[in-house]
Write a protein that holds these residues in place. Structure first.
Motif, mmCIF file in Angstrom:
data_model
loop_
_atom_site.group_PDB
_atom_site.id
_atom_site.type_symbol
_atom_site.label_atom_id
_atom_site.label_comp_id
_atom_site.label_asym_id
_atom_site.label_seq_id
_atom_site.Cartn_x
_atom_site.Cartn_y
_atom_site.Cartn_z
ATOM 1 N N LEU A 154 -21.740 -14.136 3.949
ATOM 2 C CA LEU A 154 -22.768 -13.148 3.633
ATOM 3 C C LEU A 154 -24.006 -13.883 3.153
ATOM 4 C CD1 LEU A 154 -23.560 -10.151 3.286
ATOM 5 C CD2 LEU A 154 -22.625 -10.273 0.975
ATOM 6 N N ASN A 155 -25.104 -13.709 3.863
ATOM 7 C CA ASN A 155 -26.378 -14.343 3.505
ATOM 8 C C ASN A 155 -26.236 -15.846 3.286
ATOM 9 O OD1 ASN A 155 -27.795 -11.915 3.670
ATOM 10 N ND2 ASN A 155 -27.300 -11.386 1.564
ATOM 11 N N GLY A 156 -25.508 -16.498 4.159
ATOM 12 C CA GLY A 156 -25.374 -17.951 4.109
ATOM 13 C C GLY A 156 -24.318 -18.479 3.166
ATOM 14 N N GLU A 157 -23.614 -17.618 2.475
ATOM 15 C CA GLU A 157 -22.587 -18.048 1.534
ATOM 16 C C GLU A 157 -21.210 -17.570 1.988
ATOM 17 O OE1 GLU A 157 -23.318 -17.537 -2.669
ATOM 18 O OE2 GLU A 157 -25.463 -17.308 -2.294
ATOM 19 N N LYS A 158 -20.245 -18.476 1.916
ATOM 20 C CA LYS A 158 -18.879 -18.120 2.291
ATOM 21 C C LYS A 158 -18.260 -17.287 1.174
ATOM 22 C CE LYS A 158 -14.696 -20.248 4.124
ATOM 23 N NZ LYS A 158 -14.085 -21.541 4.490
ATOM 24 N N VAL A 159 -17.824 -16.090 1.529
ATOM 25 C CA VAL A 159 -17.217 -15.164 0.570
ATOM 26 C C VAL A 159 -15.707 -15.382 0.503
ATOM 27 C CG1 VAL A 159 -16.832 -12.721 0.048
ATOM 28 C CG2 VAL A 159 -19.048 -13.472 0.922
ATOM 29 N N ALA A 160 -15.085 -15.641 1.658
ATOM 30 C CA ALA A 160 -13.633 -15.853 1.711
ATOM 31 C C ALA A 160 -13.284 -16.560 3.012
ATOM 32 C CB ALA A 160 -12.891 -14.523 1.612
ATOM 33 N N GLY A 161 -12.143 -17.240 2.973
ATOM 34 C CA GLY A 161 -11.649 -17.932 4.158
ATOM 35 C C GLY A 161 -10.275 -17.429 4.555
ATOM 36 N N PRO A 162 -9.683 -18.059 5.567
ATOM 37 C CA PRO A 162 -8.373 -17.620 6.054
ATOM 38 C C PRO A 162 -7.261 -17.707 5.016
ATOM 39 C CG PRO A 162 -9.360 -19.201 7.562
ATOM 40 C CD PRO A 162 -10.229 -19.141 6.353
ATOM 41 N N ASP A 163 -7.483 -18.472 3.945
ATOM 42 C CA ASP A 163 -6.480 -18.524 2.884
ATOM 43 C C ASP A 163 -6.395 -17.196 2.136
ATOM 44 O OD1 ASP A 163 -9.125 -19.197 2.010
ATOM 45 O OD2 ASP A 163 -8.308 -19.789 0.066
ATOM 46 N N ARG A 164 -7.481 -16.408 2.140
ATOM 47 C CA ARG A 164 -7.502 -15.108 1.463
ATOM 48 C C ARG A 164 -7.509 -13.936 2.440
ATOM 49 N NH1 ARG A 164 -12.301 -14.603 -2.277
ATOM 50 N NH2 ARG A 164 -11.458 -12.519 -2.483
ATOM 51 N N VAL A 165 -7.981 -14.163 3.647
ATOM 52 C CA VAL A 165 -8.111 -13.081 4.621
ATOM 53 C C VAL A 165 -7.234 -13.412 5.822
ATOM 54 C CG1 VAL A 165 -9.703 -11.746 6.047
ATOM 55 C CG2 VAL A 165 -10.492 -12.689 3.868
ATOM 56 N N ASN A 166 -5.985 -12.967 5.761
ATOM 57 C CA ASN A 166 -5.076 -13.158 6.887
ATOM 58 C C ASN A 166 -3.978 -12.114 6.855
ATOM 59 O OD1 ASN A 166 -2.680 -14.233 5.434
ATOM 60 N ND2 ASN A 166 -4.069 -15.906 4.958
ATOM 61 N N GLY A 167 -3.484 -11.797 8.016
ATOM 62 C CA GLY A 167 -2.445 -10.790 8.167
ATOM 63 C C GLY A 167 -2.898 -9.742 9.165
ATOM 64 N N ALA A 168 -1.995 -9.276 9.953
ATOM 65 C CA ALA A 168 -2.340 -8.348 11.027
ATOM 66 C C ALA A 168 -2.704 -6.963 10.508
ATOM 67 C CB ALA A 168 -1.188 -8.253 12.020
ATOM 68 N N PHE A 169 -3.911 -6.539 10.821
ATOM 69 C CA PHE A 169 -4.397 -5.193 10.552
ATOM 70 C C PHE A 169 -4.237 -4.751 9.101
ATOM 71 C CE2 PHE A 169 -3.239 -5.363 15.075
ATOM 72 C CZ PHE A 169 -4.516 -5.215 15.590
#
Length: 182
Positions: A154-169
């Motif tokens: 968001l606006n050039g800054e990483k908010v979260a990566g695959p370590d926090r955002v993963n899992g189907a649907f």
């Protein structure tokens, strides 16, 4: 008593389902009492007046051959010329079919004609949006159904990566305080 187990403190003549039902009722009672405690549990939803739905105006593109990274791609006004327009929720293939870039894979033998290598790399989704100030003290991005993992910028800054955002649907709520600007 041969062949029978006796446990102190447990009525041996009560059916097994009785104890499960009793434990379930006790759990419901505890949870209902805790739910009545102010501030208990997860953060509640934002007031409806503070909700901005970002389901339209998205673009997507394969990372193959793309030299820009998340910091650049997430800047307001990034030139998305050549990107595929889409709305969310949508899978990459769904957006490509809708825009006529690939044939409907569920028709005839079209699935066999789709280049699978094209989907062996990550894809980027992006959108621009504006918010009127003043901004709320607590702001979140809520994603309903990311499949399967993501980096969120968001606006050039990483908010979260695959370590926090993963899992189907799954639904993901990400705090976005400082990167959010009016």
């Amino acid at each position: 008593m041969a062949g029978s187990e006796v446990r102190p403190g447990v009525r041996s003549d009560a059916p097994r389902g009785y104890w499960f039902a009793l434990a379930f009722l006790f759990l419901c009672l505890v949870l209902s009492l805790l739910a009545a405690v102010p501030g208990f549990g997860a953060v509640g939803p934002l007031p409806e007046t503070a909700t901005v739905t970002l389901d339209g105006g998205w673009q997507l593109r394969s990372s193959d051959g793309l030299t820009a990274g998340g910091a650049e791609l997430s800047q307001p006004g990034f030139d998305g010329a050549g990107w595929t327009p889409t709305a969310v929720p949508s899978t990459v293939r769904g957006a490509l079919v809708k825009n006529g870039e690939i044939k409907d894979p569920y028709y005839g033998k079209n699935l066999e004609t789709i280049d699978k290598q094209r989907f062996a790399v990550p894809w980027w989704y992006r959108t621009d949006f504006e918010l009127a100030g003043p901004l709320p003290a607590e702001a979140r991005l809520v994603f309903h159904g990311i499949n399967y993992s993501a980096e969120v910028w968001l606006n050039g800054e990483k908010v979260a990566g695959p370590d926090r955002v993963n899992g189907a649907f799954r639904t993901f709520e990400l705090a976005v305080g400082p990167p959010l600007r009016a």
